[in-house]
Design an enzyme around this catalytic site. Structure first.
Site, mmCIF file in Angstrom:
data_model
loop_
_atom_site.group_PDB
_atom_site.id
_atom_site.type_symbol
_atom_site.label_atom_id
_atom_site.label_comp_id
_atom_site.label_asym_id
_atom_site.label_seq_id
_atom_site.Cartn_x
_atom_site.Cartn_y
_atom_site.Cartn_z
ATOM 1 N N CYS A 150 0.962 3.213 3.246
ATOM 2 C CA CYS A 150 1.347 2.632 4.358
ATOM 3 C C CYS A 150 2.997 2.949 4.183
ATOM 4 O O CYS A 150 3.686 3.051 5.219
ATOM 5 C CB CYS A 150 0.956 1.092 4.379
ATOM 6 S SG CYS A 150 -0.534 0.799 5.177
ATOM 7 N N HIS B 7 -7.892 8.484 3.133
ATOM 8 C CA HIS B 7 -7.364 9.837 3.086
ATOM 9 C C HIS B 7 -8.278 10.963 2.704
ATOM 10 O O HIS B 7 -9.274 10.642 2.133
ATOM 11 C CB HIS B 7 -6.093 9.968 2.005
ATOM 12 C CG HIS B 7 -6.273 9.457 0.695
ATOM 13 N ND1 HIS B 7 -6.635 8.310 0.275
ATOM 14 C CD2 HIS B 7 -6.558 10.445 -0.444
ATOM 15 C CE1 HIS B 7 -6.810 8.454 -1.165
ATOM 16 N NE2 HIS B 7 -6.914 9.396 -1.425
ATOM 17 N N CYS C 222 0.954 -1.135 -0.108
ATOM 18 C CA CYS C 222 0.064 -0.023 0.124
ATOM 19 C C CYS C 222 0.990 1.203 0.017
ATOM 20 O O CYS C 222 1.685 1.346 0.874
ATOM 21 C CB CYS C 222 -0.876 -0.254 1.316
ATOM 22 S SG CYS C 222 -1.672 1.434 1.363
ATOM 23 N N GLY D 197 -13.152 8.804 -8.178
ATOM 24 C CA GLY D 197 -11.871 8.683 -8.784
ATOM 25 C C GLY D 197 -10.790 8.326 -7.718
ATOM 26 O O GLY D 197 -9.553 8.965 -7.742
ATOM 27 N N HIS E 291 -6.047 3.584 0.663
ATOM 28 C CA HIS E 291 -5.874 3.507 1.899
ATOM 29 C C HIS E 291 -6.503 5.080 2.221
ATOM 30 O O HIS E 291 -6.076 6.084 1.682
ATOM 31 C CB HIS E 291 -4.294 3.862 2.221
ATOM 32 C CG HIS E 291 -3.908 3.992 3.775
ATOM 33 N ND1 HIS E 291 -2.925 3.286 4.331
ATOM 34 C CD2 HIS E 291 -4.313 4.999 4.535
ATOM 35 C CE1 HIS E 291 -2.878 3.859 5.811
ATOM 36 N NE2 HIS E 291 -3.572 4.687 5.861
ATOM 37 N N ASN F 72 -12.482 10.955 -1.364
ATOM 38 C CA ASN F 72 -12.803 10.176 -2.347
ATOM 39 C C ASN F 72 -13.085 8.860 -2.197
ATOM 40 O O ASN F 72 -12.195 8.104 -1.577
ATOM 41 C CB ASN F 72 -11.903 10.349 -3.511
ATOM 42 C CG ASN F 72 -11.775 11.775 -4.221
ATOM 43 O OD1 ASN F 72 -12.737 12.503 -4.196
ATOM 44 N ND2 ASN F 72 -10.659 12.270 -4.379
HETATM 45 P P1 AMP Z 1 -7.453 10.006 -4.344
HETATM 46 O O1 AMP Z 1 -7.087 10.257 -6.088
HETATM 47 O O2 AMP Z 1 -8.585 10.478 -3.633
HETATM 48 O O3 AMP Z 1 -7.143 8.429 -4.289
HETATM 49 O O4 AMP Z 1 -5.982 10.465 -4.104
HETATM 50 C C1 AMP Z 1 -4.707 10.223 -4.184
HETATM 51 C C2 AMP Z 1 -3.696 11.110 -3.864
HETATM 52 O O5 AMP Z 1 -2.428 10.766 -3.783
HETATM 53 C C3 AMP Z 1 -3.653 11.948 -5.250
HETATM 54 O O6 AMP Z 1 -3.935 13.290 -5.372
HETATM 55 C C4 AMP Z 1 -2.198 11.918 -5.675
HETATM 56 O O7 AMP Z 1 -1.684 12.956 -6.339
HETATM 57 C C5 AMP Z 1 -1.599 11.677 -4.338
HETATM 58 N N1 AMP Z 1 -0.286 10.929 -4.601
HETATM 59 C C6 AMP Z 1 0.068 9.883 -5.170
HETATM 60 N N2 AMP Z 1 1.266 9.472 -4.909
HETATM 61 C C7 AMP Z 1 1.729 10.147 -3.936
HETATM 62 C C8 AMP Z 1 3.054 10.309 -3.400
HETATM 63 N N3 AMP Z 1 3.849 9.439 -3.468
HETATM 64 N N4 AMP Z 1 3.183 11.575 -2.594
HETATM 65 C C9 AMP Z 1 2.408 12.326 -2.428
HETATM 66 N N5 AMP Z 1 0.996 12.151 -2.811
HETATM 67 C C10 AMP Z 1 0.580 11.225 -3.726
HETATM 68 ZN ZN ZN Z 2 -2.323 1.385 3.768
#
Ligand code: AMP
Ligand code: ZN
Length: 112
Positions: free
Chosen positions: A6, A99, A3, A92, A97, A86
């Protein structure tokens, strides 16, 4: 566990941390959608809002308890901000995990 968040929490993958306590971790989004865009996660792995139960819902409270402090540290308490979670395909969600996006630093558009 395979993940992404994680791995960010345990330091396996680097992140631009803005806040941490024993239950919550927050870091700047790698692809910001607003001048200030922070991702806030519980340290326990919960896949999405669909997986919140009476047994783990304190993880959501932990996040909301941290939000005022995070917003204050980012200087957006008074200007305001949006919290977005989301859940699933139509919203989307890309990382499973749970957030919460904290978005601020500009006047936002419509909610949806
Ligand atoms: P969601 O689309 O709601 O699942 O949000 C996932 C978010 O994680 C997106 O806005 C991505 O830009 C962000 N994201 C993905 N990988 C990373 C990373 N390594 N560091 C920081 N943010 C990330
Ligand atoms: Zn996780």
């Amino acid at each position: 566990m395979d993940c992404l968040f994680c791995k960010i929490i345990n330091g396996e993958i680097p992140s631009d941390k803005v806040y941490e306590n024993d239950k919550v971790y927050a870091f700047r989004d790698i692809a910001p959608q607003a001048p200030i865009h922070v991702v806030i996660v519980p340290k326990t792995h919960i896949a999405s809002a669909n997986d919140i139960t009476a047994d783990n819902s304190s993880a959501v409270a932990d996040i909301y308890e941290a939000i005022p402090e995070i917003a204050k540290s980012l200087g957006i308490s008074e200007s305001g901000y949006r919290i977005v979670n989301n859940c699933g395909k139509d919203a989307g969600q890309t990382v499973f995990h749970i957030h919460f996006h904290l978005l601020g630093g500009e006047t936002g558009g419509k909610m949806y």
